[in-house]
Motif scaffolding. Structure first.
Motif, short mmCIF file in Angstrom:
data_model
loop_
_atom_site.label_atom_id
_atom_site.label_comp_id
_atom_site.label_asym_id
_atom_site.label_seq_id
_atom_site.Cartn_x
_atom_site.Cartn_y
_atom_site.Cartn_z
N SER A 121 -15.07 5.88 -16.58
CA SER A 121 -14.41 5.08 -17.62
C SER A 121 -13.55 3.94 -17.07
O SER A 121 -12.99 3.18 -17.84
CB SER A 121 -13.57 5.98 -18.51
OG SER A 121 -12.56 6.62 -17.76
N ALA A 122 -13.45 3.81 -15.76
CA ALA A 122 -12.61 2.76 -15.17
C ALA A 122 -13.48 1.62 -14.62
O ALA A 122 -14.68 1.78 -14.44
CB ALA A 122 -11.76 3.35 -14.05
N SER A 123 -12.85 0.51 -14.32
CA SER A 123 -13.59 -0.62 -13.76
C SER A 123 -13.34 -0.79 -12.26
O SER A 123 -14.11 -1.47 -11.59
CB SER A 123 -13.22 -1.92 -14.49
OG SER A 123 -11.84 -2.19 -14.33
N ARG A 124 -12.26 -0.18 -11.77
CA ARG A 124 -11.92 -0.33 -10.36
C ARG A 124 -11.27 0.94 -9.85
O ARG A 124 -10.72 1.72 -10.61
CB ARG A 124 -10.92 -1.48 -10.17
CG ARG A 124 -11.44 -2.78 -10.75
CD ARG A 124 -10.77 -4.02 -10.24
NE ARG A 124 -10.51 -4.10 -8.83
CZ ARG A 124 -11.43 -4.36 -7.87
NH1 ARG A 124 -12.67 -4.51 -8.20
NH2 ARG A 124 -11.09 -4.44 -6.62
N MET A 125 -11.32 1.12 -8.51
CA MET A 125 -10.57 2.20 -7.88
C MET A 125 -10.11 1.73 -6.51
O MET A 125 -10.71 0.84 -5.90
CB MET A 125 -11.38 3.49 -7.79
CG MET A 125 -12.50 3.50 -6.81
SD MET A 125 -13.30 5.15 -6.82
CE MET A 125 -14.66 4.79 -5.70
N THR A 126 -9.01 2.33 -6.06
CA THR A 126 -8.47 2.02 -4.74
C THR A 126 -8.09 3.32 -4.03
O THR A 126 -7.72 4.30 -4.67
CB THR A 126 -7.20 1.13 -4.82
OG1 THR A 126 -6.20 1.81 -5.57
CG2 THR A 126 -7.51 -0.22 -5.44
N ILE A 127 -8.22 3.29 -2.71
CA ILE A 127 -7.81 4.43 -1.89
C ILE A 127 -6.83 3.89 -0.87
O ILE A 127 -7.14 2.95 -0.13
CB ILE A 127 -9.01 5.07 -1.17
CG1 ILE A 127 -10.06 5.48 -2.19
CG2 ILE A 127 -8.56 6.25 -0.33
CD1 ILE A 127 -11.38 5.79 -1.57
N SER A 128 -5.64 4.48 -0.82
CA SER A 128 -4.61 4.07 0.12
C SER A 128 -4.31 5.23 1.06
O SER A 128 -4.31 6.39 0.66
CB SER A 128 -3.33 3.68 -0.61
OG SER A 128 -3.59 2.59 -1.48
N ALA A 129 -4.05 4.89 2.32
CA ALA A 129 -3.77 5.91 3.33
C ALA A 129 -3.00 5.28 4.48
O ALA A 129 -2.82 4.06 4.53
CB ALA A 129 -5.06 6.53 3.84
N THR A 130 -2.56 6.11 5.41
CA THR A 130 -1.87 5.64 6.61
C THR A 130 -2.83 5.76 7.78
O THR A 130 -3.41 6.83 8.02
CB THR A 130 -0.61 6.49 6.88
OG1 THR A 130 0.22 6.44 5.72
CG2 THR A 130 0.15 5.96 8.09
N ASP A 131 -3.00 4.64 8.50
CA ASP A 131 -3.95 4.65 9.62
C ASP A 131 -3.30 5.19 10.89
O ASP A 131 -2.10 5.49 10.91
CB ASP A 131 -4.57 3.27 9.83
CG ASP A 131 -3.63 2.21 10.35
OD1 ASP A 131 -2.54 2.53 10.88
OD2 ASP A 131 -3.99 1.02 10.25
N ALA A 132 -4.10 5.33 11.93
CA ALA A 132 -3.64 5.91 13.19
C ALA A 132 -2.56 5.08 13.86
O ALA A 132 -1.81 5.58 14.71
CB ALA A 132 -4.83 6.08 14.14
N ARG A 133 -2.42 3.82 13.46
CA ARG A 133 -1.36 2.95 14.00
C ARG A 133 -0.08 3.02 13.17
O ARG A 133 0.88 2.32 13.45
CB ARG A 133 -1.90 1.52 14.09
CG ARG A 133 -3.05 1.39 15.11
CD ARG A 133 -3.76 0.04 15.08
NE ARG A 133 -4.63 -0.19 13.95
CZ ARG A 133 -5.84 0.36 13.77
NH1 ARG A 133 -6.31 1.21 14.63
NH2 ARG A 133 -6.56 0.05 12.73
N GLY A 134 -0.11 3.84 12.11
CA GLY A 134 1.08 4.01 11.27
C GLY A 134 1.18 3.03 10.12
O GLY A 134 2.20 3.00 9.43
N ASN A 135 0.16 2.23 9.89
CA ASN A 135 0.17 1.23 8.82
C ASN A 135 -0.53 1.75 7.57
O ASN A 135 -1.56 2.41 7.66
CB ASN A 135 -0.54 -0.05 9.27
CG ASN A 135 0.11 -0.66 10.48
OD1 ASN A 135 1.32 -0.83 10.53
ND2 ASN A 135 -0.70 -0.97 11.49
N ARG A 136 0.04 1.44 6.40
CA ARG A 136 -0.64 1.75 5.14
C ARG A 136 -1.74 0.73 4.92
O ARG A 136 -1.58 -0.45 5.26
CB ARG A 136 0.33 1.70 3.96
CG ARG A 136 1.34 2.82 3.88
CD ARG A 136 0.77 4.19 3.69
NE ARG A 136 0.30 4.44 2.33
CZ ARG A 136 -0.35 5.54 1.98
NH1 ARG A 136 -0.62 6.48 2.86
NH2 ARG A 136 -0.74 5.71 0.75
#
Length: 159
Positions: A121-136
């Motif tokens: 039912s949505a038009s978009r999705m996003t996935i956020s996480a912290t990488d191995a360098r400590g950056n989101r």
């Protein structure tokens, strides 16, 4: 939409084990069947991005022999930290995902169902996480054609 077809084609060509029989391309998503496993899945490439560790994609798979349907899997664009805090946003809903080195999944079967329902039912999705360098970081997806591709994958593996 057309811009994502090229990354989807690259994703399929670069991972031939993933793509056995095409069930169709629907908007920004494709559906495929691997009769050897057997399994079927809907898949899409993430939108753009620089500084990638992996080729990111989202998929929803069906394994009829294992009685698994609608299992979500995300290959993230970056290698994850030991504590990545992976969050999926679909429409107005948010989900916490479990993660490995560069992959993420729903926490359980019930969450798979909730995510798939939200994706329909949505038009978009996003996935956020912290990488191995400590950056989101955030991987972004269009959901144009996702519902149809998921339906095609499910029908493609119906017995």
């Amino acid at each position: 939409m057309r811009l994502l077809l090229i990354p989807l084609a690259i994703l399929v060509i670069s991972a031939p084990a993933l793509a056995r029989d095409s069930l169709g391309v629907f908007g920004d998503w494709g559906a495929f069947r691997d009769p050897e496993t057997p399994r079927c899945y809907a898949i899409a490439a993430a939108e753009g991005g620089a500084g990638l560790d992996f080729v990111p994609f989202a998929s929803v798979g069906t394994w009829p022999d294992r009685n698994v349907r609608g299992q979500v899997h995300f290959r993230l664009s970056r290698e994850l930290s030991d504590n990545p805090r992976v969050a999926l946003a679909v429409g107005g809903q948010r989900f916490v995902l479990t993660a490995g080195e560069g992959d993420a999944w729903a926490t359980d079967v019930r969450a798979d169902g909730e995510i798939v329902s939200a994706m329909r039912s949505a038009s978009r999705m996003t996935i956020s996480a912290t990488d191995a360098r400590g950056n989101r970081f955030t991987d972004r997806y269009s959901l144009d054609g996702a519902a149809t591709a998921m339906d095609a994958a499910r029908v493609g593996c119906a017995q």
